[in-house]
Design a protein around this motif. Structure first.
Motif, mmCIF file in Angstrom:
data_model
loop_
_atom_site.group_PDB
_atom_site.id
_atom_site.type_symbol
_atom_site.label_atom_id
_atom_site.label_comp_id
_atom_site.label_asym_id
_atom_site.label_seq_id
_atom_site.Cartn_x
_atom_site.Cartn_y
_atom_site.Cartn_z
ATOM 1 N N ARG A 1 0.866 -1.183 0.000
ATOM 2 C CA ARG A 1 0.000 0.000 0.000
ATOM 3 C C ARG A 1 0.905 1.236 0.000
ATOM 4 N NH1 ARG A 1 -2.866 3.501 3.099
ATOM 5 N NH2 ARG A 1 -1.547 3.079 4.884
ATOM 6 N N VAL A 2 0.824 1.992 -1.079
ATOM 7 C CA VAL A 2 1.657 3.199 -1.180
ATOM 8 C C VAL A 2 0.766 4.399 -0.871
ATOM 9 C CG1 VAL A 2 3.107 4.589 -2.718
ATOM 10 C CG2 VAL A 2 3.027 2.105 -2.991
ATOM 11 N N VAL A 3 1.194 5.253 0.038
ATOM 12 C CA VAL A 3 0.414 6.447 0.382
ATOM 13 C C VAL A 3 0.348 7.363 -0.848
ATOM 14 C CG1 VAL A 3 0.370 8.501 1.874
ATOM 15 C CG2 VAL A 3 0.973 6.267 2.820
ATOM 16 N N ALA A 4 -0.883 7.728 -1.241
ATOM 17 C CA ALA A 4 -1.085 8.422 -2.528
ATOM 18 C C ALA A 4 -0.257 9.711 -2.630
ATOM 19 C CB ALA A 4 -2.568 8.731 -2.704
ATOM 20 N N SER A 5 -0.146 10.445 -1.516
ATOM 21 C CA SER A 5 0.567 11.729 -1.585
ATOM 22 C C SER A 5 2.070 11.566 -1.311
ATOM 23 C CB SER A 5 -0.014 12.674 -0.535
ATOM 24 O OG SER A 5 0.146 12.069 0.746
ATOM 25 N N SER A 6 2.526 10.326 -1.316
ATOM 26 C CA SER A 6 3.919 10.078 -0.922
ATOM 27 C C SER A 6 4.930 10.821 -1.803
ATOM 28 C CB SER A 6 4.183 8.574 -1.020
ATOM 29 O OG SER A 6 5.501 8.311 -0.684
ATOM 30 N N ARG A 7 5.951 11.306 -1.156
ATOM 31 C CA ARG A 7 7.032 11.957 -1.907
ATOM 32 C C ARG A 7 7.979 10.917 -2.492
ATOM 33 N NH1 ARG A 7 7.950 17.075 2.202
ATOM 34 N NH2 ARG A 7 6.670 18.493 0.981
ATOM 35 N N VAL A 8 8.773 11.343 -3.483
ATOM 36 C CA VAL A 8 9.804 10.454 -4.018
ATOM 37 C C VAL A 8 11.176 10.954 -3.557
ATOM 38 C CG1 VAL A 8 8.477 9.715 -6.032
ATOM 39 C CG2 VAL A 8 9.924 11.736 -6.192
ATOM 40 N N GLY A 9 12.135 10.057 -3.518
ATOM 41 C CA GLY A 9 13.476 10.427 -3.092
ATOM 42 C C GLY A 9 14.388 10.654 -4.293
ATOM 43 N N ALA A 10 15.432 11.457 -4.099
ATOM 44 C CA ALA A 10 16.447 11.641 -5.140
ATOM 45 C C ALA A 10 17.759 11.984 -4.442
ATOM 46 C CB ALA A 10 16.045 12.755 -6.097
ATOM 47 N N GLY A 11 18.861 11.602 -5.047
ATOM 48 C CA GLY A 11 20.136 11.899 -4.401
ATOM 49 C C GLY A 11 21.316 11.768 -5.343
ATOM 50 N N CYS A 12 22.440 12.326 -4.914
ATOM 51 C CA CYS A 12 23.683 12.211 -5.676
ATOM 52 C C CYS A 12 24.850 12.426 -4.700
ATOM 53 C CB CYS A 12 23.744 13.258 -6.787
ATOM 54 S SG CYS A 12 23.810 14.952 -6.186
ATOM 55 N N VAL A 13 26.048 12.120 -5.162
ATOM 56 C CA VAL A 13 27.239 12.401 -4.355
ATOM 57 C C VAL A 13 28.141 13.291 -5.208
ATOM 58 C CG1 VAL A 13 29.093 11.419 -2.963
ATOM 59 C CG2 VAL A 13 27.011 10.102 -3.329
ATOM 60 N N ILE A 14 28.568 14.408 -4.606
ATOM 61 C CA ILE A 14 29.298 15.417 -5.377
ATOM 62 C C ILE A 14 30.744 15.506 -4.906
ATOM 63 C CG2 ILE A 14 29.390 17.874 -5.937
ATOM 64 C CD1 ILE A 14 26.426 18.050 -5.460
ATOM 65 N N GLU A 15 31.662 15.511 -5.895
ATOM 66 C CA GLU A 15 33.082 15.690 -5.572
ATOM 67 C C GLU A 15 33.340 17.180 -5.499
ATOM 68 O OE1 GLU A 15 35.467 12.999 -6.130
ATOM 69 O OE2 GLU A 15 34.078 11.508 -6.964
ATOM 70 N N GLU A 16 33.213 17.774 -4.358
ATOM 71 C CA GLU A 16 33.519 19.207 -4.271
ATOM 72 C C GLU A 16 34.021 19.501 -2.866
ATOM 73 O OE1 GLU A 16 31.137 22.582 -3.503
ATOM 74 O OE2 GLU A 16 31.442 21.421 -1.686
ATOM 75 N N SER A 17 35.080 20.308 -2.834
ATOM 76 C CA SER A 17 35.761 20.460 -1.555
ATOM 77 C C SER A 17 35.782 21.903 -1.071
ATOM 78 C CB SER A 17 37.188 19.923 -1.697
ATOM 79 O OG SER A 17 37.778 20.568 -2.799
ATOM 80 N N SER A 18 34.712 22.650 -1.367
ATOM 81 C CA SER A 18 34.692 24.040 -0.899
ATOM 82 C C SER A 18 34.550 24.050 0.633
ATOM 83 C CB SER A 18 33.506 24.776 -1.525
ATOM 84 O OG SER A 18 32.320 24.305 -0.940
ATOM 85 N N ALA A 19 34.620 25.253 1.207
ATOM 86 C CA ALA A 19 34.507 25.352 2.672
ATOM 87 C C ALA A 19 33.053 25.281 3.121
ATOM 88 C CB ALA A 19 35.142 26.657 3.135
ATOM 89 N N ASP A 20 32.109 25.316 2.138
ATOM 90 C CA ASP A 20 30.689 25.230 2.512
ATOM 91 C C ASP A 20 30.388 23.841 3.060
ATOM 92 O OD1 ASP A 20 30.357 27.758 1.420
ATOM 93 O OD2 ASP A 20 29.910 26.943 -0.574
#
Ligand SMILES: Cc1cc2nc3c(=O)[nH]c(=O)nc-3n(C[C@H](O)[C@H](O)[C@H](O)COP(=O)(O)OP(=O)(O)OC[C@H]3O[C@@H](n4cnc5c(N)ncnc54)[C@H](O)[C@@H]3O)c2cc1C
Length: 398
Positions: free
Chosen positions: A181-200
């Motif tokens: 049973r999937v909740v009708a209003s369910s959100r979907v997931g998304a993701g990635c991994v980024i090679e970045e080395s800033s100070a942020d």
């Protein structure tokens, strides 16, 4: 380096397996290892090659680390040098709060899952990647698992099967015994991994931006890369055209810097997240981790739920292996343990995710957290407390 199979597909049929585990994510590899440590002959299969990426916030909370500690794997995981988590920084529009978050660890899923599979192999588990598994019919003392790899099909028999195949329902699709049973209003997931080395985005903090269409969390993992994962309304994603643009918009609106490679990164998506599959046990098959049910990841407990169920299911798997007949007692027993360990916490998580959908309620909650830090501590304790989980695990044993 790719994890090699320990048995070839053509070599499997002759063996009667005590336990076959479908899915080598955190739940499956730990369940396989626990079954092998209990003396069973175990086959662990996955449709992917490892190491593999997976959409996930990459944060192990205190409950998850506590389970790993109890089964002797804490050292193996902490030695991967994932940054220790000390804080959670949430922004919504112009509001922000920073709360202490003791006890967690950030590790990429490539490294974490491959390490757990290696630990299972070290205990004698046979590992077979690149194979799609489906539950087949049951026989009086065993059940069939069908295995498929690029046109080549095979079938194995097992006394117990653990389904740890995450949100992908394919492994259960043939038999008609299970309902998702999937909740009708369910959100979907998304993701990635980024090679970045800033100070942020300094290591040790989960940086999360939330808005009307979803939320995204960013965290530095063991090698300094930035793990990005979010949950979005499907309409919001459609409107923005891609998860990268949707995340960019969310970060900008919450005043976070936008990582340079956000739009060019390799994004992965998920099916709708909030769901339950029933029954959690049926005729030699036990469901654990996301395969049994999941809610949106705001409180970041998914891996802890997977690990708790992986450890706890060992008892019922042992019963199924040792008894020639499947008894309803095993079904009732696992259902009860699962409800106590996970479903009550999922209800709590559901309330949170519902509240976050309203900008005004989120703003009110953030003001309350800023005004009454004890309230924040209570909530973190509820999500993260290994003491409460320990109590529940003891109850399940009795
Ligand atoms: C956006 C987002 C952020 C999250 N952030 C966090 C977080 O910070 N902390 C946290 O604890 N949790 C988080 N989670 C949740 C967490 O990722 C999951 O709860 C966890 O991965 C579940 O583990 P699992 O082993 O049950 O399933 P998975 O890790 O999904 O593993 C399932 C495995 O089964 C395999 N498989 C599937 N079907 C088959 C088949 N038919 N045959 C063979 N193999 C198959 C797949 O290839 C996969 O390797 C997040 C989830 C999302 C979507």
């Amino acid at each position: 380096m790719t994890l090699a199979e320990t048995r070839s597909l053509s070599d499997l049929q002759a063996t009667l397996w005590d336990v076959v585990v479908i899915g080598a994510g955190v739940a499956g590899s730990v369940a396989a290892r626990e079954a092998a440590r209990a003396g069973h002959r175990v086959l662990l299969v996955d449709k992917r090659h490892f190491p593999r990426r997976k959409v996930c916030g990459a944060c192990l909370n205190e409950v998850a680390l506590d389970v790993l500690d109890q089964i002797g794997l804490r050292e193996a995981i902490t030695s991967l040098a994932g940054p220790r988590l000390t804080g959670f920084h949430l922004r919504c529009g112009s509001r922000s709060i920073h709360v202490p978050l003791p006890g967690g660890l950030a590790i990429s899923r490539e490294i974490l899952d491959a390490t757990l599979i290696r630990a299972a192999i070290a205990e004698g588990v046979e590992f077979l990647p690149d194979v799609i598994a489906r539950i087949g019919p049951d026989h009086p003392t065993t059940r069939v698992v069908r295995l498929q790899r690029k046109g080549h099909e095979s079938a194995v028999h097992a006394r117990a099967i653990i389904v740890a195949s995450g949100l992908d329902g394919l492994s259960l699709s043939e038999s008609g015994e299970w309902t998702t049973r999937v909740v009708a209003s369910s959100r979907v997931g998304a993701g990635c991994v980024i090679e970045e080395s800033s100070a942020d985005y300094a290591p040790g903090t989960i940086w999360m931006g939330t808005g009307s269409g979803g939320y995204a969390g960013l965290v530095r993992v063991e090698d300094g890369r930035l793990n990005v994962a979010g949950a979005f309304d499907r309409e919001y994603l459609r409107r923005h055209g891609s998860p990268g643009v949707a995340t960019q918009c969310l970060l900008e609106k919450s005043g976070f810097p936008v990582p340079k490679q956000l739009l060019t990164a390799e994004w992965q998506g998920t099916v709708p997240l909030t769901r339950t599959t029933t029954p959690v046990a049926s005729r030699r098959v036990f469901l654990i981790g996301d395969a049994a049910g999941y809610v949106e990841p705001f409180t970041g407990e998914g891996m802890a739920w997977g690990l708790l169920t992986a450890r706890q299911v060992t008892h019922w798997v042992g019963q199924a292996v040792s008894q020639s007949q499947w008894s309803p007692e095993m079904e009732i027993g696992w259902k009860r343990d699962y409800r106590r360990l996970v479903q009550t916490r999922q209800r709590f998580c559901r309330v949170w995710t519902r509240m976050l959908r309203s900008q005004s309620l989120t703003s009110m909650a953030m003001s309350a957290f800023a005004a009454w830090p004890w309230l924040t501590r209570q909530i973190i304790e509820r999500v993260n407390s290994h003491r409460e989980q320990g109590k529940l695990a003891d109850e399940c044993k009795s």
